[in-house]
Motif scaffolding. Structure first.
Motif, PDB file in Angstrom:
ATOM      1  N   SER A 113       0.830  -1.204   0.000  1.00 54.54           N
ATOM      2  CA  SER A 113       0.000   0.000   0.000  1.00 54.54           C
ATOM      3  C   SER A 113       0.867   1.257   0.000  1.00 54.54           C
ATOM      4  CB  SER A 113      -0.908   0.014   1.226  1.00 54.54           C
ATOM      5  OG  SER A 113      -0.152   0.208   2.412  1.00 54.54           O
ATOM      6  N   LEU A 114       0.294   2.344  -0.510  1.00 61.24           N
ATOM      7  CA  LEU A 114       0.948   3.642  -0.412  1.00 61.24           C
ATOM      8  C   LEU A 114       1.106   4.044   1.050  1.00 61.24           C
ATOM      9  CD1 LEU A 114      -0.884   5.554  -3.285  1.00 61.24           C
ATOM     10  CD2 LEU A 114       1.427   4.599  -3.317  1.00 61.24           C
ATOM     11  N   ALA A 159      -7.044   6.822   5.410  1.00 64.37           N
ATOM     12  CA  ALA A 159      -8.400   7.315   5.594  1.00 64.37           C
ATOM     13  C   ALA A 159      -8.769   8.248   4.450  1.00 64.37           C
ATOM     14  CB  ALA A 159      -8.529   8.056   6.925  1.00 64.37           C
ATOM     15  N   PHE A 160     -10.065   8.495   4.292  1.00 66.24           N
ATOM     16  CA  PHE A 160     -10.592   9.517   3.382  1.00 66.24           C
ATOM     17  C   PHE A 160     -10.297   9.246   1.904  1.00 66.24           C
ATOM     18  CE2 PHE A 160      -9.488  11.817   7.387  1.00 66.24           C
ATOM     19  CZ  PHE A 160     -10.781  12.102   7.800  1.00 66.24           C
ATOM     20  N   ASN A 161      -9.929   8.019   1.534  1.00 63.32           N
ATOM     21  CA  ASN A 161      -9.537   7.757   0.147  1.00 63.32           C
ATOM     22  C   ASN A 161     -10.646   7.145  -0.704  1.00 63.32           C
ATOM     23  OD1 ASN A 161      -9.260   5.206   1.555  1.00 63.32           O
ATOM     24  ND2 ASN A 161      -8.230   4.436  -0.273  1.00 63.32           N
ATOM     25  N   LEU A 162     -11.817   6.895  -0.112  1.00 68.84           N
ATOM     26  CA  LEU A 162     -12.864   6.210  -0.866  1.00 68.84           C
ATOM     27  C   LEU A 162     -13.815   7.144  -1.607  1.00 68.84           C
ATOM     28  CD1 LEU A 162     -14.005   3.277   1.485  1.00 68.84           C
ATOM     29  CD2 LEU A 162     -12.385   3.222  -0.418  1.00 68.84           C
ATOM     30  N   CYS A 163     -13.805   8.430  -1.272  1.00 68.67           N
ATOM     31  CA  CYS A 163     -14.837   9.325  -1.799  1.00 68.67           C
ATOM     32  C   CYS A 163     -14.255  10.433  -2.668  1.00 68.67           C
ATOM     33  CB  CYS A 163     -15.629   9.971  -0.654  1.00 68.67           C
ATOM     34  SG  CYS A 163     -16.583   8.782   0.296  1.00 68.67           S
ATOM     35  N   HIS A 164     -15.056  10.850  -3.629  1.00 64.62           N
ATOM     36  CA  HIS A 164     -14.723  11.997  -4.468  1.00 64.62           C
ATOM     37  C   HIS A 164     -14.617  13.248  -3.604  1.00 64.62           C
ATOM     38  CE1 HIS A 164     -15.324  15.161  -7.509  1.00 64.62           C
ATOM     39  NE2 HIS A 164     -14.854  14.285  -8.379  1.00 64.62           N
ATOM     40  N   VAL A 165     -13.794  14.181  -4.042  1.00 65.20           N
ATOM     41  CA  VAL A 165     -13.551  15.391  -3.262  1.00 65.20           C
ATOM     42  C   VAL A 165     -14.842  16.148  -2.959  1.00 65.20           C
ATOM     43  CG1 VAL A 165     -13.094  16.789  -5.314  1.00 65.20           C
ATOM     44  CG2 VAL A 165     -12.128  17.472  -3.106  1.00 65.20           C
ATOM     45  N   ASP A 166     -15.843  16.083  -3.845  1.00 61.10           N
ATOM     46  CA  ASP A 166     -17.081  16.815  -3.604  1.00 61.10           C
ATOM     47  C   ASP A 166     -17.819  16.320  -2.365  1.00 61.10           C
ATOM     48  OD1 ASP A 166     -16.591  18.365  -5.818  1.00 61.10           O
ATOM     49  OD2 ASP A 166     -18.006  17.324  -7.128  1.00 61.10           O
ATOM     50  N   ALA A 212      -4.378  -1.593   4.922  1.00 57.41           N
ATOM     51  CA  ALA A 212      -4.531  -0.413   4.066  1.00 57.41           C
ATOM     52  C   ALA A 212      -4.520  -0.793   2.591  1.00 57.41           C
ATOM     53  CB  ALA A 212      -3.426   0.604   4.363  1.00 57.41           C
ATOM     54  N   LYS A 213      -3.788  -1.842   2.245  1.00 55.23           N
ATOM     55  CA  LYS A 213      -3.767  -2.270   0.848  1.00 55.23           C
ATOM     56  C   LYS A 213      -5.162  -2.706   0.401  1.00 55.23           C
ATOM     57  CE  LYS A 213      -0.542  -5.336   1.388  1.00 55.23           C
ATOM     58  NZ  LYS A 213      -0.324  -5.371   2.874  1.00 55.23           N
ATOM     59  N   LEU A 214      -5.948  -3.270   1.325  1.00 57.70           N
ATOM     60  CA  LEU A 214      -7.317  -3.647   0.986  1.00 57.70           C
ATOM     61  C   LEU A 214      -8.189  -2.407   0.802  1.00 57.70           C
ATOM     62  CD1 LEU A 214      -7.863  -6.611   3.490  1.00 57.70           C
ATOM     63  CD2 LEU A 214      -7.033  -6.685   1.129  1.00 57.70           C
ATOM     64  N   LEU A 215      -7.964  -1.394   1.636  1.00 60.01           N
ATOM     65  CA  LEU A 215      -8.716  -0.147   1.512  1.00 60.01           C
ATOM     66  C   LEU A 215      -8.375   0.553   0.191  1.00 60.01           C
ATOM     67  CD1 LEU A 215     -10.736   1.699   2.867  1.00 60.01           C
ATOM     68  CD2 LEU A 215      -8.882   2.667   4.234  1.00 60.01           C
ATOM     69  N   GLU A 216      -7.114   0.531  -0.187  1.00 58.72           N
ATOM     70  CA  GLU A 216      -6.713   1.119  -1.465  1.00 58.72           C
ATOM     71  C   GLU A 216      -7.268   0.315  -2.641  1.00 58.72           C
ATOM     72  OE1 GLU A 216      -2.489   1.756  -1.485  1.00 58.72           O
ATOM     73  OE2 GLU A 216      -2.546   2.916   0.382  1.00 58.72           O
ATOM     74  N   ALA A 217      -7.304  -1.014  -2.488  1.00 60.16           N
ATOM     75  CA  ALA A 217      -7.885  -1.851  -3.538  1.00 60.16           C
ATOM     76  C   ALA A 217      -9.386  -1.593  -3.670  1.00 60.16           C
ATOM     77  CB  ALA A 217      -7.630  -3.322  -3.239  1.00 60.16           C
ATOM     78  N   THR A 218     -10.052  -1.384  -2.544  1.00 57.42           N
ATOM     79  CA  THR A 218     -11.481  -1.063  -2.570  1.00 57.42           C
ATOM     80  C   THR A 218     -11.719   0.229  -3.342  1.00 57.42           C
ATOM     81  OG1 THR A 218     -11.848  -2.169  -0.451  1.00 57.42           O
ATOM     82  CG2 THR A 218     -13.502  -0.570  -1.142  1.00 57.42           C
TER      83      THR A 218
END
Length: 223
Positions: free
Chosen positions: A115-116, A131-138, A187-193
């Motif tokens: 993961s990054l 954290a906070f990587n799943l949603c568009h900035v809006d 975290a690698k799973l969260l990034e993959a998601t």
């Protein structure tokens, strides 16, 4: 608290403005000092809300200055420039809570082996929380992000309890609900998601409809 942000793009703007409005002090940093200073000024104006307490203070600095300034540091830069930014930030992040919001973008960019977030932890010695990587900035510009009466849930992956507690505070300051996602190794799973779900959204699919609500997800242990 003092939040140093490595980045002066849209994620820095959206999340930083919300945290300013919640009373935190912010330092943003980017490759262009003039643009960073303009962003700090823009965020200050946007964080002033009628009837609300006075916001925190926003300022701009270099990568190293933002890393030194923050009691917590958020990494919000493009993956392509991540190594250079972390090198320029220097050693100031060692031992500090570090919030990583980055995603690898583009075809084949995601690395399933590492993961990054783990890369950032190894490079800085910081206590990293993904954290906070799943949603568009809006979504992060919403006040608050609530959908069908449910506050947005934000998964957190990290190993250090102090860093996780800091991240939970920043999540709740947005009006969202923090969710424990496991250690930094997950975290690698969260990034993959993120990589998978963003791909669905881009094609026009309702990614949220892929998973059933908790009540329909089967029987689960209570402890």
């Amino acid at each position: 608290m003092r939040i140093g942000i490595l980045g002066a793009g849209t994620m820095a703007d959206a999340l930083g403005t919300q945290w300013l409005a919640a009373g935190h002090d912010i330092m943003v940093s980017g490759r262009n000092p003039v643009a960073s200073a303009a962003l700090a000024e823009k965020m200050t104006t946007a964080a002033q809300r009628p009837g609300a307490p006075a916001p925190g203070v926003a300022r701009a600095g270099t990568w190293a200055e933002a890393a030194e300034y923050g009691e917590v540091v958020m990494v919000a830069v493009l993956e392509a420039g991540l190594h250079d930014v972390l090198r320029a930030a220097g050693p100031a992040m060692r031992g500090k809570p570090v919030i990583d919001v980055t995603n690898a973008v583009g075809p084949g960019a995601y690395d399933v082996t590492r993961s990054l977030a783990e890369l950032i932890a190894d490079s800085t010695g910081g206590q990293v929380v993904k954290a906070f990587n799943l949603c568009h900035v809006d979504v992060w510009r919403m006040t608050p992000p609530v959908f069908d009466g449910r506050p947005l849930a934000v998964p957190l992956c990290g190993d250090d309890e102090r860093a996780l507690a800091t991240a939970r505070t920043l999540v709740t300051d947005l009006g969202c609900t923090p969710v424990h996602g496991g250690g930094l190794d997950r975290a690698k799973l969260l990034e993959a998601t993120a990589a998978f779900m963003i791909g669905l959204w881009i094609t026009g699919a309702d990614a949220q409809a892929v998973l059933p609500p908790l009540a329909g997800s089967g029987t689960h242990p209570t402890t």
